[in-house]
Design a protein around this motif. Structure first.
Motif, PDB file in Angstrom:
ATOM      1  N   ALA A  92       0.827  -1.207   0.000  1.00  0.00           N
ATOM      2  CA  ALA A  92       0.000   0.000   0.000  1.00  0.00           C
ATOM      3  C   ALA A  92       0.860   1.256   0.000  1.00  0.00           C
ATOM      4  O   ALA A  92       0.576   2.228  -0.719  1.00  0.00           O
ATOM      5  CB  ALA A  92      -0.935  -0.008   1.211  1.00  0.00           C
ATOM      6  N   SER A  93       1.927   1.239   0.802  1.00  0.00           N
ATOM      7  CA  SER A  93       2.817   2.394   0.872  1.00  0.00           C
ATOM      8  C   SER A  93       3.485   2.654  -0.473  1.00  0.00           C
ATOM      9  O   SER A  93       3.589   3.806  -0.924  1.00  0.00           O
ATOM     10  CB  SER A  93       3.880   2.152   1.953  1.00  0.00           C
ATOM     11  OG  SER A  93       4.788   3.223   2.020  1.00  0.00           O
ATOM     12  N   LEU A  94       3.920   1.598  -1.138  1.00  0.00           N
ATOM     13  CA  LEU A  94       4.583   1.744  -2.431  1.00  0.00           C
ATOM     14  C   LEU A  94       3.621   2.298  -3.479  1.00  0.00           C
ATOM     15  O   LEU A  94       3.970   3.214  -4.243  1.00  0.00           O
ATOM     16  CB  LEU A  94       5.137   0.390  -2.872  1.00  0.00           C
ATOM     17  CG  LEU A  94       5.917   0.360  -4.196  1.00  0.00           C
ATOM     18  CD1 LEU A  94       7.115   1.294  -4.140  1.00  0.00           C
ATOM     19  CD2 LEU A  94       6.364  -1.073  -4.516  1.00  0.00           C
ATOM     20  N   LEU A  95       2.402   1.769  -3.527  1.00  0.00           N
ATOM     21  CA  LEU A  95       1.422   2.246  -4.504  1.00  0.00           C
ATOM     22  C   LEU A  95       1.040   3.704  -4.242  1.00  0.00           C
ATOM     23  O   LEU A  95       0.930   4.506  -5.184  1.00  0.00           O
ATOM     24  CB  LEU A  95       0.184   1.360  -4.470  1.00  0.00           C
ATOM     25  CG  LEU A  95       0.286   0.005  -5.169  1.00  0.00           C
ATOM     26  CD1 LEU A  95      -0.967  -0.821  -4.925  1.00  0.00           C
ATOM     27  CD2 LEU A  95       0.509   0.185  -6.665  1.00  0.00           C
ATOM     28  N   ASN A  96       0.847   4.061  -2.986  1.00  0.00           N
ATOM     29  CA  ASN A  96       0.483   5.443  -2.654  1.00  0.00           C
ATOM     30  C   ASN A  96       1.588   6.403  -3.045  1.00  0.00           C
ATOM     31  O   ASN A  96       1.327   7.489  -3.583  1.00  0.00           O
ATOM     32  CB  ASN A  96       0.168   5.565  -1.163  1.00  0.00           C
ATOM     33  CG  ASN A  96      -1.118   4.864  -0.780  1.00  0.00           C
ATOM     34  OD1 ASN A  96      -1.985   4.637  -1.617  1.00  0.00           O
ATOM     35  ND2 ASN A  96      -1.257   4.498   0.493  1.00  0.00           N
ATOM     36  N   TRP A  97       2.831   6.005  -2.776  1.00  0.00           N
ATOM     37  CA  TRP A  97       3.938   6.890  -3.135  1.00  0.00           C
ATOM     38  C   TRP A  97       4.072   7.023  -4.646  1.00  0.00           C
ATOM     39  O   TRP A  97       4.311   8.118  -5.172  1.00  0.00           O
ATOM     40  CB  TRP A  97       5.247   6.352  -2.526  1.00  0.00           C
ATOM     41  CG  TRP A  97       6.421   7.143  -3.002  1.00  0.00           C
ATOM     42  CD1 TRP A  97       6.838   8.361  -2.554  1.00  0.00           C
ATOM     43  CD2 TRP A  97       7.308   6.785  -4.064  1.00  0.00           C
ATOM     44  NE1 TRP A  97       7.934   8.777  -3.274  1.00  0.00           N
ATOM     45  CE2 TRP A  97       8.235   7.836  -4.196  1.00  0.00           C
ATOM     46  CE3 TRP A  97       7.410   5.680  -4.923  1.00  0.00           C
ATOM     47  CZ2 TRP A  97       9.255   7.804  -5.159  1.00  0.00           C
ATOM     48  CZ3 TRP A  97       8.415   5.648  -5.861  1.00  0.00           C
ATOM     49  CH2 TRP A  97       9.327   6.698  -5.982  1.00  0.00           C
ATOM     50  N   ALA A  98       3.928   5.915  -5.387  1.00  0.00           N
ATOM     51  CA  ALA A  98       4.023   5.969  -6.843  1.00  0.00           C
ATOM     52  C   ALA A  98       2.935   6.876  -7.422  1.00  0.00           C
ATOM     53  O   ALA A  98       3.185   7.657  -8.353  1.00  0.00           O
ATOM     54  CB  ALA A  98       3.924   4.563  -7.432  1.00  0.00           C
ATOM     55  N   ALA A  99       1.721   6.789  -6.871  1.00  0.00           N
ATOM     56  CA  ALA A  99       0.630   7.635  -7.349  1.00  0.00           C
ATOM     57  C   ALA A  99       0.932   9.110  -7.108  1.00  0.00           C
ATOM     58  O   ALA A  99       0.629   9.970  -7.946  1.00  0.00           O
ATOM     59  CB  ALA A  99      -0.675   7.244  -6.671  1.00  0.00           C
ATOM     60  N   ALA A 100       1.532   9.407  -5.964  1.00  0.00           N
ATOM     61  CA  ALA A 100       1.833  10.807  -5.627  1.00  0.00           C
ATOM     62  C   ALA A 100       3.030  11.345  -6.396  1.00  0.00           C
ATOM     63  O   ALA A 100       3.067  12.530  -6.752  1.00  0.00           O
ATOM     64  CB  ALA A 100       2.083  10.929  -4.119  1.00  0.00           C
ATOM     65  N   SER A 101       4.026  10.489  -6.672  1.00  0.00           N
ATOM     66  CA  SER A 101       5.264  10.954  -7.292  1.00  0.00           C
ATOM     67  C   SER A 101       5.274  10.826  -8.804  1.00  0.00           C
ATOM     68  O   SER A 101       6.096  11.450  -9.478  1.00  0.00           O
ATOM     69  CB  SER A 101       6.452  10.161  -6.723  1.00  0.00           C
ATOM     70  OG  SER A 101       6.394   8.805  -7.163  1.00  0.00           O
ATOM     71  N   GLY A 102       4.393   9.988  -9.354  1.00  0.00           N
ATOM     72  CA  GLY A 102       4.401   9.760 -10.791  1.00  0.00           C
ATOM     73  C   GLY A 102       5.370   8.680 -11.236  1.00  0.00           C
ATOM     74  O   GLY A 102       5.559   8.477 -12.441  1.00  0.00           O
ATOM     75  N   ALA A 103       5.987   7.983 -10.306  1.00  0.00           N
ATOM     76  CA  ALA A 103       6.927   6.917 -10.662  1.00  0.00           C
ATOM     77  C   ALA A 103       6.165   5.700 -11.185  1.00  0.00           C
ATOM     78  O   ALA A 103       4.995   5.495 -10.883  1.00  0.00           O
ATOM     79  CB  ALA A 103       7.768   6.523  -9.451  1.00  0.00           C
ATOM     80  N   ILE A 104       6.874   4.870 -11.968  1.00  0.00           N
ATOM     81  CA  ILE A 104       6.330   3.622 -12.477  1.00  0.00           C
ATOM     82  C   ILE A 104       6.965   2.461 -11.712  1.00  0.00           C
ATOM     83  O   ILE A 104       8.176   2.424 -11.517  1.00  0.00           O
ATOM     84  CB  ILE A 104       6.598   3.463 -13.984  1.00  0.00           C
ATOM     85  CG1 ILE A 104       5.777   4.489 -14.771  1.00  0.00           C
ATOM     86  CG2 ILE A 104       6.274   2.051 -14.456  1.00  0.00           C
ATOM     87  CD1 ILE A 104       4.279   4.268 -14.720  1.00  0.00           C
ATOM     88  N   ILE A 105       6.127   1.523 -11.263  1.00  0.00           N
ATOM     89  CA  ILE A 105       6.597   0.322 -10.574  1.00  0.00           C
ATOM     90  C   ILE A 105       6.701  -0.808 -11.589  1.00  0.00           C
ATOM     91  O   ILE A 105       5.721  -1.121 -12.272  1.00  0.00           O
ATOM     92  CB  ILE A 105       5.632  -0.077  -9.447  1.00  0.00           C
ATOM     93  CG1 ILE A 105       5.496   1.054  -8.432  1.00  0.00           C
ATOM     94  CG2 ILE A 105       6.108  -1.361  -8.762  1.00  0.00           C
ATOM     95  CD1 ILE A 105       4.334   0.850  -7.465  1.00  0.00           C
ATOM     96  N   PHE A 106       7.872  -1.412 -11.707  1.00  0.00           N
ATOM     97  CA  PHE A 106       8.052  -2.577 -12.570  1.00  0.00           C
ATOM     98  C   PHE A 106       7.950  -3.810 -11.682  1.00  0.00           C
ATOM     99  O   PHE A 106       8.856  -4.108 -10.906  1.00  0.00           O
ATOM    100  CB  PHE A 106       9.398  -2.538 -13.287  1.00  0.00           C
ATOM    101  CG  PHE A 106       9.564  -3.616 -14.321  1.00  0.00           C
ATOM    102  CD1 PHE A 106       9.271  -3.364 -15.657  1.00  0.00           C
ATOM    103  CD2 PHE A 106      10.012  -4.885 -13.970  1.00  0.00           C
ATOM    104  CE1 PHE A 106       9.416  -4.364 -16.623  1.00  0.00           C
ATOM    105  CE2 PHE A 106      10.154  -5.880 -14.916  1.00  0.00           C
ATOM    106  CZ  PHE A 106       9.855  -5.623 -16.242  1.00  0.00           C
TER     107      PHE A 106
END
Length: 487
Positions: A282-296
């Motif tokens: 959850a923490s990783l997804l929330n941060w990616a949504a806020a920062s615009g990063a892509i998770i591979f």
């Protein structure tokens, strides 16, 4: 650029004139080149001649092209050449390998990598306890042959034509159906691209999503192949530590809050075998949504959980579709030379990824894709995975029994709850001593330090059990114990 020189060849003349203008600075980085039609009209050339010269400069890295912005001069030239100087034949020296490598930083960076893959033919079966492999002896070869023959009927010869760079639609539809059932991932076939491997998918994502000076997160310890792709790309790699709950996401946010891409194996960490906890997901997804990063998301070993159900893919969670690239492979589940994998993309990445694939790898083998589509849609794949999961679970238990019986005081083996390999912590030895002793007994294993970069772990080995039957496991366990106990 002067006038065309027919004696040199019009394409060659145009290529050299443009290249000289770029390296001399007359065409600075970022400047836009005229369209092929415009330049052809200006110099009375065939449009194909201009297009061919552009293609060569694109391939060599002097030009870049993006949808909507035309063709531009690359901001970073591939060889950092100074303006060319005239020289007669007597002044031309033979270029040394060192000079060539200094002008090709990608090659230079790769020299520092220890490849995780064989660099020669690897037709022999693996030796115990080689990790990260299944047992190819379990694959239904006769069935696969029948499906191949069916695709080669005269009525189906269109499968021998070129395939879309996105992959055969029938295969992408079968993958979408499989992911919905097995991984909880809802995706249309249009969001799926067929590639040769997870590494190929990561390489294309690195090219599309990162540039010089960007930062990416990498699990430490983590999968060697992924780290090498990042290293060769020239980005800054932030080594994020891993503990019993997986990647320490808050450490990553503190160390690299503006990262462009995150590589993670959330279902079963490679190589420690731990899952990424629900809180950290959850923490990783929330941060990616806020920062615009892509998770591979590398869906590593997700099919083989022996004592509980596999965790759903990270990509299946609410809000993940726009931020997660999910990649999985059939090469490990079926046989390594299959060379077919898939990637599920966020909607905004589909077109750029397909275009990049069309330029770099064109498409995976269309005939093999058609056979795999039948293998999936007719239920053969699911039956193969269920069968091998049962066999590997039995072998995992045999491995635990053998380790308990023979390795007391030598190696402390973690429970083999999932995957194709386990971690064995060395008790009285360092990794180098253990590996040297095992080589003399023809026992293969990987030191855990091979997967680490900045964050060290206790001495341990990565030990595979899946490719070996119970008799082979028992015999090799005794050989390993004898080798380690030798003075």
């Amino acid at each position: 650029m002067g006038s065309p020189d027919p004696a040199k060849g019009l394409q060659r003349w145009l290529y050299e004139a443009l290249r000289l203008a770029i390296v001399s600075g007359r065409l600075p980085g970022g400047s836009t080149l005229p369209g092929t039609r415009t330049l052809a009209r200006q110099y009375s050339l065939a449009r194909g001649t201009v297009a061919a010269a552009y293609e060569q400069l694109l391939a060599e890295g002097y030009l870049v092209t993006r949808v909507g912005s035309g063709t531009r001069v690359s901001a970073v030239l591939p060889d950092q050449l100074h303006p060319a100087k005239a020289a007669d034949a007597s002044s031309v020296a033979i270029e040394t390998a060192h000079t060539r490598e200094s002008r090709a930083p990608w090659i230079s960076r790769l020299k520092e990598c220890d490849s995780p893959f064989p660099l020669a033919d690897a037709n022999a079966l693996p030796q115990p306890f080689y990790p990260h492999r299944g047992d190819i002896r379990l694959f239904p070869v006769d069935l696969w042959r029948q499906l191949h023959v069916r695709q080669l009927r005269t009525s189906r010869l269109l499968t021998l034509n070129d395939t879309s760079p996105a992959g055969l639609l029938a295969l992408r539809a079968a993958i979408a159906e499989h992911l919905a059932i097995a991984r909880g991932v809802r995706a249309s076939p249009e969001q799926i691209v067929v590639v040769g491997s997870v590494h190929q998918a990561l390489d294309l994502c690195m090219r599309l999503l990162t540039g010089p000076g960007d930062t990416v997160w990498m699990e430490d310890p983590g999968y060697i192949g992924a780290r090498q792709i990042m290293h060769a790309s020239g980005v800054r790699v932030a080594d994020i530590p891993v503990d019993h709950d997986g990647m320490r996401v808050l450490d990553g946010i503190r160390e690299a809050p503006s990262a462009a891409l995150i590589y993670v194996t959330p279902t079963r960490h490679a190589p420690l075998g731990v899952p990424l906890s629900a809180e950290r997901r959850a923490s990783l997804l929330n941060w990616a949504a806020a920062s615009g990063a892509i998770i591979f998301e590398d869906d590593y070993d997700s099919e083989y959980c022996f004592r509980s159900r596999s965790l759903p893919a990270l990509r299946s969670l609410p809000g993940a579709e726009a931020h997660v690239v999910l990649a999985g492979t059939f090469n490990k589940l079926m046989f390594p030379s299959l060379r077919l994998a898939y990637v599920v993309l966020p909607p905004q990445l589909v077109n750029p990824f397909v275009r990049a694939a069309s330029v770099t790898v064109r498409s995976a083998n269309g005939l093999t894709q058609a056979v795999l589509a039948d293998f999936l849609s007719e239920g053969h794949f699911d039956r193969h995975v269920r069968r091998t999961r049962k066999i590997y679970a039995s072998r995992a238990q045999a491995f635990e029994r053998a380790a308990h019986a023979h390795w007391q005081g030598l190696i402390d083996v973690q429970p083999a709850d999932a995957g194709l390999d386990v971690i064995g912590h060395l008790l009285p030895f360092d990794e180098r001593t253990a590996i040297e002793k095992l080589k003399s007994a023809r026992i293969d294993a990987a030191p855990l330090s091979r997967y680490t970069h900045r964050h060290t772990q206790k001495p341990a080995l990565v030990l595979g059990f899946a490719p070996f039957n119970e008799e082979e496991i028992e015999r090799a366990a005794q050989q390993l114990a004898t080798a380690l106990r030798k003075g």
